[in-house]
Motif scaffolding. Structure first.
Motif, PDB file in Angstrom:
ATOM      1  N   UNK A 229      -4.238 -25.517 -11.467  1.00 12.24           N
ATOM      2  CA  UNK A 229      -3.545 -24.337 -11.989  1.00 12.24           C
ATOM      3  C   UNK A 229      -3.893 -24.099 -13.454  1.00 12.24           C
ATOM      4  N   UNK A 230      -4.000 -22.842 -13.834  1.00  7.92           N
ATOM      5  CA  UNK A 230      -4.035 -22.485 -15.253  1.00  7.92           C
ATOM      6  C   UNK A 230      -2.614 -22.668 -15.784  1.00  7.92           C
ATOM      7  N   UNK A 231      -2.492 -23.460 -16.852  1.00  9.27           N
ATOM      8  CA  UNK A 231      -1.190 -23.725 -17.462  1.00  9.27           C
ATOM      9  C   UNK A 231      -1.198 -23.115 -18.862  1.00  9.27           C
ATOM     10  N   UNK A 232      -0.373 -22.080 -19.098  1.00  6.51           N
ATOM     11  CA  UNK A 232      -0.431 -21.374 -20.386  1.00  6.51           C
ATOM     12  C   UNK A 232      -0.126 -22.296 -21.563  1.00  6.51           C
ATOM     13  N   UNK A 233      -0.923 -22.136 -22.601  1.00  7.79           N
ATOM     14  CA  UNK A 233      -0.786 -22.946 -23.806  1.00  7.79           C
ATOM     15  C   UNK A 233      -0.303 -22.032 -24.931  1.00  7.79           C
ATOM     16  N   UNK A 241       1.730 -15.986 -20.713  1.00  7.89           N
ATOM     17  CA  UNK A 241       1.291 -15.627 -19.359  1.00  7.89           C
ATOM     18  C   UNK A 241       2.026 -16.504 -18.346  1.00  7.89           C
ATOM     19  N   UNK A 242       1.959 -16.094 -17.076  1.00  9.47           N
ATOM     20  CA  UNK A 242       2.733 -16.822 -16.064  1.00  9.47           C
ATOM     21  C   UNK A 242       2.060 -18.135 -15.662  1.00  9.47           C
ATOM     22  N   UNK A 243       0.761 -18.109 -15.507  1.00 10.47           N
ATOM     23  CA  UNK A 243       0.047 -19.312 -15.078  1.00 10.47           C
ATOM     24  C   UNK A 243       0.006 -19.450 -13.572  1.00 10.47           C
ATOM     25  N   UNK A 244      -0.722 -20.455 -13.115  1.00 11.75           N
ATOM     26  CA  UNK A 244      -0.897 -20.678 -11.676  1.00 11.75           C
ATOM     27  C   UNK A 244       0.228 -21.528 -11.109  1.00 11.75           C
TER      28      UNK A 244
END
Ligand code: 5AD
Ligand code: SF4
Ligand code: FES
Length: 344
Positions: A229-233, A241-244
């Motif tokens: 998952x993309x995890x917002x930083x 952003x919401x992220x995966x």
């Protein structure tokens, strides 16, 4: 009527799906358990029950790139930057060998701090320890890849991140999708085992583009596929952003296993960040590799791609014991082999 069970069955037996079929699996959660179980069977049949451990050495967080999602991006001034001396990298690798690792992954931000001669020295020394070596240091010239290969590198990780060219361009300022393809192609021609993969849940990423990401790994016949998952930083332009999600990432991974039955697929750290059993769930849904951190001391805290990264306060010895316990608890074994891909 859409028969998703039939699609899963087709994937399990033929290891081939159309983009539309993949999209159908990704747009409903009704048969997720069947999907995960099918991926688990294919994993067991093709790559067995052994789990390959790869010891990850994060040897520098200095990066000249500005990927929008990543905490190590050049413009993030919150990061205290470090680069390990060649001697230190070799020492960490030697310790990893002592903990029983058969492979080390040398990962860093993309930088030019280490000359080809530095890398040749590091690779030669680590190779003499009897370790397989995976590099994950970004886009380089063909000549550089060739020199690393000759010096002992066996594998190379370079995620495509997303095959959606529009999203790619937006999130990677100053980078060129075509050059990334060139890198993957050079690596393959030079005889590396090549790893790629994508981020799940990037802004504007669609189900169709995820399906294309899966098919990309298949099209280039990737030897390894790392995804999560993309995890917002907070320290990046994608803060807020919401992220995966964990489940979508797991599904993308499971479908990837069905289509590339003999590939090496890690249960990634980002998966565990979103679910505290994430890596074991991934190992039961198609994955057969784990990459525990073997970076010693304070550095792993400084290598923060995304928030919540696991193990940042743990030692290599602790992680080695921890992961062995978890793998044994789910009825699998830690492999004593190098874990190269065996094409079937
Ligand atoms: N969330 C999840 N994964 C990330 N990576 C970089 N930033 C993030 C983030 N915010 C991944 C990229 C890269 C790998 C080393 O880490 O996919 O290829
Ligand atoms: Fe640098 Fe890699 Fe992060 Fe991009 S993903 S900013 S290349 S460390
Ligand atoms: Fe690092 Fe479990 S693998 S604490």
């Amino acid at each position: 009527m859409i028969d998703r069970l039939a699609i899963i069955h087709t994937a399990e037996t033929t290891h081939s799906l159309s983009k539309q079929e993949i999209m159908l699996l990704l747009t409903s959660d009704e048969y997720d358990q069947q999907l995960f179980m099918a991926a688990d069977r294919v994993r067991s049949k093709y790559v067995g029950d052994q789990v390959h451990l790869r010891g990850l050495i994060e040897f520098s967080n200095i990066c000249q790139r500005n990927c929008f999602y990543c905490g190590l991006r050049k413009d993030n001034v919150q990061v205290k930057r470090y680069w390990l001396k060649p001697e230190t990298i070799i020492e960490f690798a030697s310790k990893a060998a002592g903990y029983g690792y058969k492979t080390v992954v040398l990962q860093s931000g993309e930088n030019d701090i280490y000359t080809v001669a530095d890398m040749q020295y590091i690779l030669t020394e680590i190779k003499s320890l009897g370790l397989a070596i995976t590099l994950s240091i970004g886009e380089k010239t063909r000549a550089q890849y060739e020199a690393y290969k000759k010096a002992g590198a066996d594998r190379y990780l370079l995620r495509i991140e997303t095959t959606d060219r529009k999203i790619y361009a937006k999130l990677h300022p100053g980078m060129d999708f075509e050059n990334r393809l060139r890198c993957l192609s050079d690596l393959k021609k030079l005889g590396y085992e090549v790893g790629t993969g994508c981020l799940v849940g990037l802004p504007e990423q669609t189900i169709e583009s995820l399906a294309e990401d899966i098919l990309f790994s298949k099209a280039i016949d990737a030897d390894m596929i790392g995804l999560g998952p993309f995890i917002p930083n907070d320290d990046t332009p994608l803060a807020g952003e919401v992220g995966g999600t964990f489940v979508t990432s797991l599904k993308v991974m499971a479908i990837t296993r069905l289509l590339l039955p003999d590939a090496n697929i890690p249960a990634t750290t980002a998966m565990e960040t979103l679910n505290k059993e994430g890596r074991m769930i991934a190992l039961n849904s198609g994955a057969n590799v784990v990459m525990p951190n073997v970076t010693e001391g304070e550095y792993r805290q400084m290598y923060r791609l995304y928030p919540g990264k696991i193990c940042i306060n743990d030692t290599p010895v602790h992680c080695r014991g921890c992961i062995t316990g978890k793998i044994t608890a789910i009825g699998r074994q830690v492999s004593q082999e190098y874990g190269y891909r065996t094409k079937k």
